[in-house]
Design a protein around this motif. Sequence first.
Motif, PDB file in Angstrom:
ATOM      1  N   ALA A 100      18.283  -3.384 -10.314  1.00  0.00           N
ATOM      2  CA  ALA A 100      17.747  -2.013 -10.217  1.00  0.00           C
ATOM      3  C   ALA A 100      16.222  -2.044 -10.167  1.00  0.00           C
ATOM      4  CB  ALA A 100      18.217  -1.177 -11.404  1.00  0.00           C
ATOM      5  N   VAL A 101      15.614  -2.911 -10.992  1.00  0.00           N
ATOM      6  CA  VAL A 101      14.145  -3.008 -11.020  1.00  0.00           C
ATOM      7  C   VAL A 101      13.622  -3.557  -9.688  1.00  0.00           C
ATOM      8  CG1 VAL A 101      12.198  -4.207 -12.093  1.00  0.00           C
ATOM      9  CG2 VAL A 101      13.985  -3.228 -13.517  1.00  0.00           C
ATOM     10  N   PHE A 102      14.260  -4.611  -9.185  1.00  0.00           N
ATOM     11  CA  PHE A 102      13.809  -5.206  -7.918  1.00  0.00           C
ATOM     12  C   PHE A 102      14.048  -4.252  -6.744  1.00  0.00           C
ATOM     13  CE2 PHE A 102      12.468  -9.694  -8.378  1.00  0.00           C
ATOM     14  CZ  PHE A 102      12.537  -9.780  -9.749  1.00  0.00           C
ATOM     15  N   THR A 103      15.126  -3.464  -6.823  1.00  0.00           N
ATOM     16  CA  THR A 103      15.378  -2.464  -5.772  1.00  0.00           C
ATOM     17  C   THR A 103      14.278  -1.404  -5.802  1.00  0.00           C
ATOM     18  OG1 THR A 103      17.740  -2.836  -6.047  1.00  0.00           O
ATOM     19  CG2 THR A 103      17.114  -0.887  -4.816  1.00  0.00           C
ATOM     20  N   ALA A 104      13.910  -0.981  -7.017  1.00  0.00           N
ATOM     21  CA  ALA A 104      12.824   0.005  -7.149  1.00  0.00           C
ATOM     22  C   ALA A 104      11.512  -0.577  -6.635  1.00  0.00           C
ATOM     23  CB  ALA A 104      12.680   0.430  -8.608  1.00  0.00           C
ATOM     24  N   LEU A 105      11.301  -1.887  -6.882  1.00  0.00           N
ATOM     25  CA  LEU A 105      10.089  -2.554  -6.395  1.00  0.00           C
ATOM     26  C   LEU A 105      10.064  -2.571  -4.863  1.00  0.00           C
ATOM     27  CD1 LEU A 105       7.566  -4.219  -7.266  1.00  0.00           C
ATOM     28  CD2 LEU A 105       8.978  -6.257  -7.099  1.00  0.00           C
ATOM     29  N   PHE A 128      11.568  -0.484  -2.968  1.00  0.00           N
ATOM     30  CA  PHE A 128      11.347   0.914  -2.561  1.00  0.00           C
ATOM     31  C   PHE A 128       9.847   1.222  -2.563  1.00  0.00           C
ATOM     32  CE2 PHE A 128      10.664   5.352  -3.495  1.00  0.00           C
ATOM     33  CZ  PHE A 128      11.564   6.013  -2.684  1.00  0.00           C
ATOM     34  N   LEU A 129       9.179   0.835  -3.640  1.00  0.00           N
ATOM     35  CA  LEU A 129       7.741   1.134  -3.739  1.00  0.00           C
ATOM     36  C   LEU A 129       6.940   0.377  -2.677  1.00  0.00           C
ATOM     37  CD1 LEU A 129       7.146   1.287  -7.577  1.00  0.00           C
ATOM     38  CD2 LEU A 129       7.186   3.166  -5.957  1.00  0.00           C
TER      39      LEU A 129
END
Lengths: 216, 190
Positions: free
Chosen positions: A44-49, A51-52
């Motif tokens: 989830a964190v890497f996906t958000a990264l 995304f950013l």
Amino acid sequence: MHIPDGLISPQTYLPAYAVAAPLWWWAGRRFGAQVGDAALPRLAVFTALAFLLSTLMLPLPGGTSGHALGVALLALCFGANTAFLAYTLVLLLQALVLGAGGITSLPVNSLAMGLVGAWTAVLLFRLLRGIHPAFAVIAAVWLSVMVSATLVALVLGVQPLIAQAPDGTPRYFPFGAAITLPAILIPHAVIAAAEAALTLLVWRHARRRQWLVAAQ
Amino acid sequence: MTITQLRVQHRHRLLAWLISVVVVTFVHHVPTLLVGSALVLLVSGSGRTRLAWQALRTVGPVLLLISSGWLVMGALSGDVNAQALLLINARVALLALLTTWMVRDVNLAQALSAWPAAQRWLIIVRGQIRLFRRLASDHRLARRSRSSVRPTLRQRYLGAAAVSLAALDKAVHNAETVTQAMRSRGALHD
């Protein structure tokens, strides 16, 4: 390198949906087996990264935009299938929350960046890691971005050929591959180098923290 | 309006947006596309100027580059095809207006209430994005408040790398803690 809605024809995006849908389903079926419960928050964190990273867009003359992808990072850390699925979700979220990219261009963007980008990164890394892991990461990321960019440029470049009015004028994206290829590839050669350096930094950190799920 | 009616309304709006976007890609008549854009602006209610501005900000740079490239190529070859240019601009502008309107007026979490897994994923990823932005902003402000002289480019790169990795550690720790808390309360058992 997102393609926005309205630049590609239904002759392109409908077959792309037909190709992408079973691949999404297949990747979804394998997702649970590949990513354990413990790795989900990290994904989830890497996906958000990712995304950013892909929201920092620079418009390019080829009708698309230049930005880091993060898909190679996802692929090297979590495997190609998981990266494909996670990046599709990134693209979907960008279309629905920011209005970037688009819902008709989703399958083309997803196949070019998510599927081909992720598999290129993983296969090249496996091929080159024997030489030196850091070199393998840099080469895999750079080439993965360039391969994805080439595909996006080609998809845009064929639009004037496959979607014309009876008088021959283009109905969607108007420039051919002779223009889209250099317009997209030249800036992406620089973007890919920056993304390779960034990916190496995060990949090394993830390896130190033992976060990597993909076989190294 | 009850919460169920509200969810249904958002779901219908999302569906209407999906259908309209696909339909618009099949329309090749410039006046119809322009009327469509005018209708969207008319029906979208108050804040339409802001809506138009946001749509323009999303696709304006891309349209400007395509249009200027097309005009330059036309001028060089001595044949400027304005019809093709108008069609592309009108279609992309209408699609951008529709999407910006959807982003403004559709509550995605409500619209996805019939699919709890999708709704949960949306909320988790949105939370992570917000968290990343907050961490980056906190660290940027902290660095600024502690530096009396402007750092060199090398120092900025090294600082950014160190901060990014620290933010990543913090984000992973937070995500693991939240997931464990949710799991202990039975939120992830379905």
